[in-house]
Write a protein that holds these residues in place. Sequence first.
Motif, PDB file in Angstrom:
ATOM      1  N   VAL A  91       0.925  -1.334  -0.042  1.00  0.00           N
ATOM      2  CA  VAL A  91       0.030  -0.030  -0.050  1.00  0.00           C
ATOM      3  C   VAL A  91       0.829   1.346  -0.119  1.00  0.00           C
ATOM      4  O   VAL A  91       1.658   1.372   0.800  1.00  0.00           O
ATOM      5  N   ARG A  92       0.553   2.070  -0.802  1.00  0.00           N
ATOM      6  CA  ARG A  92       1.439   3.464  -1.038  1.00  0.00           C
ATOM      7  C   ARG A  92       0.539   4.483  -0.907  1.00  0.00           C
ATOM      8  O   ARG A  92      -0.508   4.596  -1.546  1.00  0.00           O
ATOM      9  N   ILE A  93       0.866   5.584   0.125  1.00  0.00           N
ATOM     10  CA  ILE A  93       0.147   6.776   0.347  1.00  0.00           C
ATOM     11  C   ILE A  93       1.201   7.957   0.009  1.00  0.00           C
ATOM     12  O   ILE A  93       2.283   7.911   0.485  1.00  0.00           O
ATOM     13  N   TYR A  94       0.644   8.880  -0.822  1.00  0.00           N
ATOM     14  CA  TYR A  94       1.868   9.828  -1.193  1.00  0.00           C
ATOM     15  C   TYR A  94       0.943  11.173  -1.576  1.00  0.00           C
ATOM     16  O   TYR A  94      -0.093  11.138  -1.733  1.00  0.00           O
ATOM     17  N   GLY A  95       1.602  12.389  -1.477  1.00  0.00           N
ATOM     18  CA  GLY A  95       0.900  13.686  -1.732  1.00  0.00           C
ATOM     19  C   GLY A  95       1.681  14.975  -1.442  1.00  0.00           C
ATOM     20  O   GLY A  95       2.814  14.537  -1.099  1.00  0.00           O
ATOM     21  N   TYR A  96       1.125  15.977  -1.548  1.00  0.00           N
ATOM     22  CA  TYR A  96       1.733  17.305  -1.584  1.00  0.00           C
ATOM     23  C   TYR A  96       1.234  18.137  -0.373  1.00  0.00           C
ATOM     24  O   TYR A  96       0.248  18.608  -0.180  1.00  0.00           O
ATOM     25  N   TYR A 127      -2.716  10.595  -2.574  1.00  0.00           N
ATOM     26  CA  TYR A 127      -2.948   9.517  -3.413  1.00  0.00           C
ATOM     27  C   TYR A 127      -3.033   8.160  -2.503  1.00  0.00           C
ATOM     28  O   TYR A 127      -1.812   8.417  -1.799  1.00  0.00           O
ATOM     29  N   VAL A 128      -3.669   7.614  -2.788  1.00  0.00           N
ATOM     30  CA  VAL A 128      -3.772   6.266  -1.924  1.00  0.00           C
ATOM     31  C   VAL A 128      -3.714   5.164  -3.180  1.00  0.00           C
ATOM     32  O   VAL A 128      -4.728   5.004  -4.130  1.00  0.00           O
ATOM     33  N   GLN A 129      -2.793   4.169  -2.967  1.00  0.00           N
ATOM     34  CA  GLN A 129      -2.357   3.288  -4.172  1.00  0.00           C
ATOM     35  C   GLN A 129      -2.122   1.918  -3.632  1.00  0.00           C
ATOM     36  O   GLN A 129      -1.251   1.684  -2.746  1.00  0.00           O
ATOM     37  N   THR A 130      -2.593   0.908  -4.273  1.00  0.00           N
ATOM     38  CA  THR A 130      -2.568  -0.695  -3.935  1.00  0.00           C
ATOM     39  C   THR A 130      -1.652  -1.184  -5.119  1.00  0.00           C
ATOM     40  O   THR A 130      -1.868  -0.752  -6.286  1.00  0.00           O
ATOM     41  N   ASN A 148      -1.276  -1.800 -10.265  1.00  0.00           N
ATOM     42  CA  ASN A 148      -1.378  -0.949  -9.440  1.00  0.00           C
ATOM     43  C   ASN A 148      -2.724  -0.202  -9.710  1.00  0.00           C
ATOM     44  O   ASN A 148      -3.120   0.192 -10.784  1.00  0.00           O
ATOM     45  N   TYR A 149      -3.527   0.236  -8.447  1.00  0.00           N
ATOM     46  CA  TYR A 149      -4.564   0.941  -8.796  1.00  0.00           C
ATOM     47  C   TYR A 149      -4.606   2.197  -7.714  1.00  0.00           C
ATOM     48  O   TYR A 149      -4.241   2.011  -6.523  1.00  0.00           O
ATOM     49  N   THR A 150      -4.694   3.518  -8.211  1.00  0.00           N
ATOM     50  CA  THR A 150      -4.599   4.639  -7.397  1.00  0.00           C
ATOM     51  C   THR A 150      -5.748   5.551  -7.245  1.00  0.00           C
ATOM     52  O   THR A 150      -6.377   5.679  -8.525  1.00  0.00           O
ATOM     53  N   LEU A 151      -6.223   6.145  -6.315  1.00  0.00           N
ATOM     54  CA  LEU A 151      -7.406   7.017  -5.950  1.00  0.00           C
ATOM     55  C   LEU A 151      -6.690   8.146  -5.566  1.00  0.00           C
ATOM     56  O   LEU A 151      -5.825   8.355  -4.730  1.00  0.00           O
ATOM     57  N   LYS A 152      -7.232   9.381  -6.169  1.00  0.00           N
ATOM     58  CA  LYS A 152      -6.724  10.712  -5.918  1.00  0.00           C
ATOM     59  C   LYS A 152      -7.818  11.501  -5.235  1.00  0.00           C
ATOM     60  O   LYS A 152      -9.005  11.436  -5.588  1.00  0.00           O
ATOM     61  N   THR A 153      -7.557  11.844  -4.000  1.00  0.00           N
ATOM     62  CA  THR A 153      -8.685  12.722  -3.393  1.00  0.00           C
ATOM     63  C   THR A 153      -8.704  14.189  -4.012  1.00  0.00           C
ATOM     64  O   THR A 153      -7.855  14.577  -4.605  1.00  0.00           O
TER      65      THR A 153
END
Length: 298
Positions: A91-96, A127-130, A148-153
């Motif tokens: 699980v990957r979480i990244y952002g600004y 962003y939340v990515q699996t 991989n599948y990624t959701l952007k808030t």
Amino acid sequence: MRKGSLRVSRWLCACSLLSSTIAQSEAQQFMGYSPRWYGPNANPIPEVREAIIPSGLQLHNSLKYQLSNKDKTATLFTDLEIPIVSERASVRIYGYGAEYFHWSQESLSRRGLGSASEKGFVVGDIYVQTRLRLLSEDAGWKPNVVLNYTLKTASPKPIANEHMRFFDTPGYFFHLEVGRNLLSPEVSPVSLRLSGHIGFMCWETVQKQNDAVTYALALSSQFKAWELSLQLGGYSGWMKHSYGAEYGDEPMHLTARCSYRINRHLTASCGLERGLRDYPFTQLSLGLTYTSPFRLFP
């Protein structure tokens, strides 16, 4: 007679209001939600991950600086990837976390923004990515294949959209990552790896949904504690073909990154991102990555 004139007058006013609303909506649609008109981090081009899921936790922090005088931007970027199963799923979480911006007067004028939007601090997207490994690289022909599948808030503060820094809309993308060693680090002092991805990206705009094909190709090499990588990537939306070339939803960039492993836990890196099409930005980044053997399951 007066009643007839009044009805005509009301009808004309209604038509004028409707026309103004449509024109404003079309202007927003034209200006909005493409990297040509927003800040450099509004809808960034996804990076290549080399189709490798780490064996342990990776925490990366970097400072990105946009070099163009038309849009001076400094951004704090954070990226955390936690393996669920070592080298198989994560699980990957990244952002600004914070962005300071300073539009030039020319940029403000082109976007129809007032002086109140010239500069300031905003909070960006998360962003939340699996990531899931579908195929493992072996000594034969098989490469690593990762889905991989990624959701952007949506941006947490409306001000980020008002200043045209981040889209105030959600989105998502998914990629099929493929990677393989051309020269393995086990048999050569200099390793060489070819990787890339292809996928689909979707994000909401003012009225419609923009869909894009995403793509990337990367080549990386490692020698002792040093690693150098080059990446060419981008995505192509459909709205540019409907609203004209100025809409700008087909960004492409070239990225070079150099990193040095300080010890088994810390790696320092620097990178340069150059926009080639529909991405009028050049970003320099300086970062530090921390790794540990932590994972959720063995």
